[in-house]
Design a protein around this motif. Structure first.
Motif, PDB file in Angstrom:
ATOM      1  N   ILE A  92       1.266  -0.933   0.110  1.00 57.54           N
ATOM      2  CA  ILE A  92       0.276   0.082   0.195  1.00 57.54           C
ATOM      3  C   ILE A  92       0.946   1.319  -0.059  1.00 57.54           C
ATOM      4  O   ILE A  92       2.146   1.605   0.882  1.00 57.54           O
ATOM      5  N   ILE A  93       0.577   2.136  -1.221  1.00 56.78           N
ATOM      6  CA  ILE A  93       1.358   3.448  -0.934  1.00 56.78           C
ATOM      7  C   ILE A  93       0.335   4.777  -0.613  1.00 56.78           C
ATOM      8  O   ILE A  93      -0.579   4.604  -1.681  1.00 56.78           O
ATOM      9  N   TYR A  94       0.891   5.339  -0.499  1.00 52.32           N
ATOM     10  CA  TYR A  94      -0.443   6.509   0.199  1.00 52.32           C
ATOM     11  C   TYR A  94       0.982   7.723  -0.161  1.00 52.32           C
ATOM     12  O   TYR A  94       2.330   7.574   0.772  1.00 52.32           O
ATOM     13  N   GLY A  95       0.351   8.701  -0.677  1.00 53.12           N
ATOM     14  CA  GLY A  95       0.522   9.977  -0.896  1.00 53.12           C
ATOM     15  C   GLY A  95       0.046  11.045  -0.793  1.00 53.12           C
ATOM     16  O   GLY A  95      -1.172  11.303  -0.580  1.00 53.12           O
ATOM     17  N   GLY A  96       0.715  12.159  -0.248  1.00 52.56           N
ATOM     18  CA  GLY A  96      -0.802  12.932  -0.122  1.00 52.56           C
ATOM     19  C   GLY A  96      -0.034  14.158   0.201  1.00 52.56           C
ATOM     20  O   GLY A  96       1.713  14.240   0.589  1.00 52.56           O
ATOM     21  N   SER A  97      -0.105  15.834  -0.462  1.00 54.55           N
ATOM     22  CA  SER A  97       0.903  16.821   0.061  1.00 54.55           C
ATOM     23  C   SER A  97       1.020  17.122   1.430  1.00 54.55           C
ATOM     24  O   SER A  97      -0.025  17.115   1.995  1.00 54.55           O
ATOM     25  N   LYS A 120       1.680  -6.260   5.390  1.00 59.14           N
ATOM     26  CA  LYS A 120       1.695  -5.011   3.984  1.00 59.14           C
ATOM     27  C   LYS A 120       2.771  -4.571   4.305  1.00 59.14           C
ATOM     28  O   LYS A 120       3.226  -4.321   5.104  1.00 59.14           O
ATOM     29  N   LYS A 121       3.819  -4.596   2.985  1.00 52.81           N
ATOM     30  CA  LYS A 121       5.023  -3.062   3.019  1.00 52.81           C
ATOM     31  C   LYS A 121       3.875  -1.750   2.347  1.00 52.81           C
ATOM     32  O   LYS A 121       2.862  -1.776   1.652  1.00 52.81           O
ATOM     33  N   VAL A 122       4.594  -1.071   3.663  1.00 54.83           N
ATOM     34  CA  VAL A 122       3.319   0.346   3.635  1.00 54.83           C
ATOM     35  C   VAL A 122       4.425   1.322   3.659  1.00 54.83           C
ATOM     36  O   VAL A 122       5.477   1.070   4.033  1.00 54.83           O
ATOM     37  N   ILE A 123       3.865   1.913   2.023  1.00 55.45           N
ATOM     38  CA  ILE A 123       5.522   3.520   1.888  1.00 55.45           C
ATOM     39  C   ILE A 123       4.532   4.688   1.945  1.00 55.45           C
ATOM     40  O   ILE A 123       3.453   4.625   1.497  1.00 55.45           O
ATOM     41  N   LYS A 153       7.348   3.104   4.936  1.00 55.83           N
ATOM     42  CA  LYS A 153       8.705   3.725   4.967  1.00 55.83           C
ATOM     43  C   LYS A 153       7.929   4.782   4.106  1.00 55.83           C
ATOM     44  O   LYS A 153       7.119   5.300   3.368  1.00 55.83           O
ATOM     45  N   PHE A 154       8.406   6.377   4.695  1.00 55.47           N
ATOM     46  CA  PHE A 154       8.937   7.706   4.818  1.00 55.47           C
ATOM     47  C   PHE A 154       9.578   8.278   3.347  1.00 55.47           C
ATOM     48  O   PHE A 154      10.790   7.956   3.214  1.00 55.47           O
ATOM     49  N   PHE A 155       8.649   8.948   2.588  1.00 51.62           N
ATOM     50  CA  PHE A 155       9.111   9.476   1.735  1.00 51.62           C
ATOM     51  C   PHE A 155       8.826  11.238   0.678  1.00 51.62           C
ATOM     52  O   PHE A 155       7.961  11.190   0.991  1.00 51.62           O
ATOM     53  N   TYR A 156      10.144  12.454   0.611  1.00 49.28           N
ATOM     54  CA  TYR A 156       9.997  12.806   0.563  1.00 49.28           C
ATOM     55  C   TYR A 156       9.928  13.120  -0.695  1.00 49.28           C
ATOM     56  O   TYR A 156      10.888  13.403  -1.448  1.00 49.28           O
ATOM     57  N   LEU A 157       9.251  14.502  -1.644  1.00 52.69           N
ATOM     58  CA  LEU A 157       9.242  14.301  -3.229  1.00 52.69           C
ATOM     59  C   LEU A 157       9.210  15.547  -3.540  1.00 52.69           C
ATOM     60  O   LEU A 157       7.704  15.744  -3.155  1.00 52.69           O
TER      61      LEU A 157
END
Length: 176
Positions: free
Chosen positions: A46-51, A73-76, A107-111
């Motif tokens: 599951i990948i979640y993206g938000g502003s 589950k793998k959670v990003i 696992k957190f990523f900043y884009l």
């Protein structure tokens, strides 16, 4: 590996990243307002993206409220904002949005995203106008480079998105 990308985008930058991630991972994609907890069980990742909104990741509550169901589950999570990539910024966003226990599971990523004043909702426009007035009152030599960039972006939308920014996220999603 079956992957779902869920996103909440205010001005389109997060949606752009969600589309790129979904394409690269051959993943399903859905806007958070259309997502429901039952669908999460069908996916391995599951990948979640938000502003970003004042360091908070919008729409993140949906994922956090269902985190207990995602233990196996793998959670990003990724967030997109106008601020350039800086370790201290990423740490601040991560620590504001996730407890230490959640950080172990997610696992957190900043884009880097962008800024488009014309696409903001009315309340956000009001808040950003107040910020603009405060910045305009500063002397030019007192402004940081980020503040100068923000002032310029009020009248000229800034898009800093690059597909290459998703590579670490995609690589991590593909890892065992």
């Amino acid at each position: 590996m079956k992957t779902l990308v869920i996103y909440k985008s205010n001005t389109g930058f997060v949606k752009k990243y969600a589309e790129w991630i979904s394409q690269d991972l051959s993943a399903d994609m859905i806007e958070v307002s259309m997502a429901n907890p039952a669908m999460l069980c069908s996916y391995d990742t599951i990948i979640y993206g938000g502003s970003l909104h004042a360091v908070g990741i919008i729409g993140l509550n949906f994922l956090k409220e269902n985190l207990a169901k995602l233990k196996d589950k793998k959670v990003i999570v990724f967030a997109a904002g106008a601020t350039p990539y800086r370790e201290e910024t990423i740490k601040e966003v991560r620590d504001k949005n996730f407890t230490p226990q959640e950080q172990e599971q997610i696992k957190f990523f900043y884009l880097r995203g962008g800024f488009d004043f014309s696409k903001l909702k009315l309340l956000d426009k009001l808040l950003m106008t107040i910020l603009w007035v405060k910045l305009k009152m500063k002397k030019q030599h007192e402004l940081t480079s980020d503040e100068k960039g923000m002032l310029a972006a009020y009248h000229n939308p800034a898009d800093f998105t690059k597909k290459e920014y998703i590579k670490p996220l995609v690589d991590w999603a593909n890892s065992c």
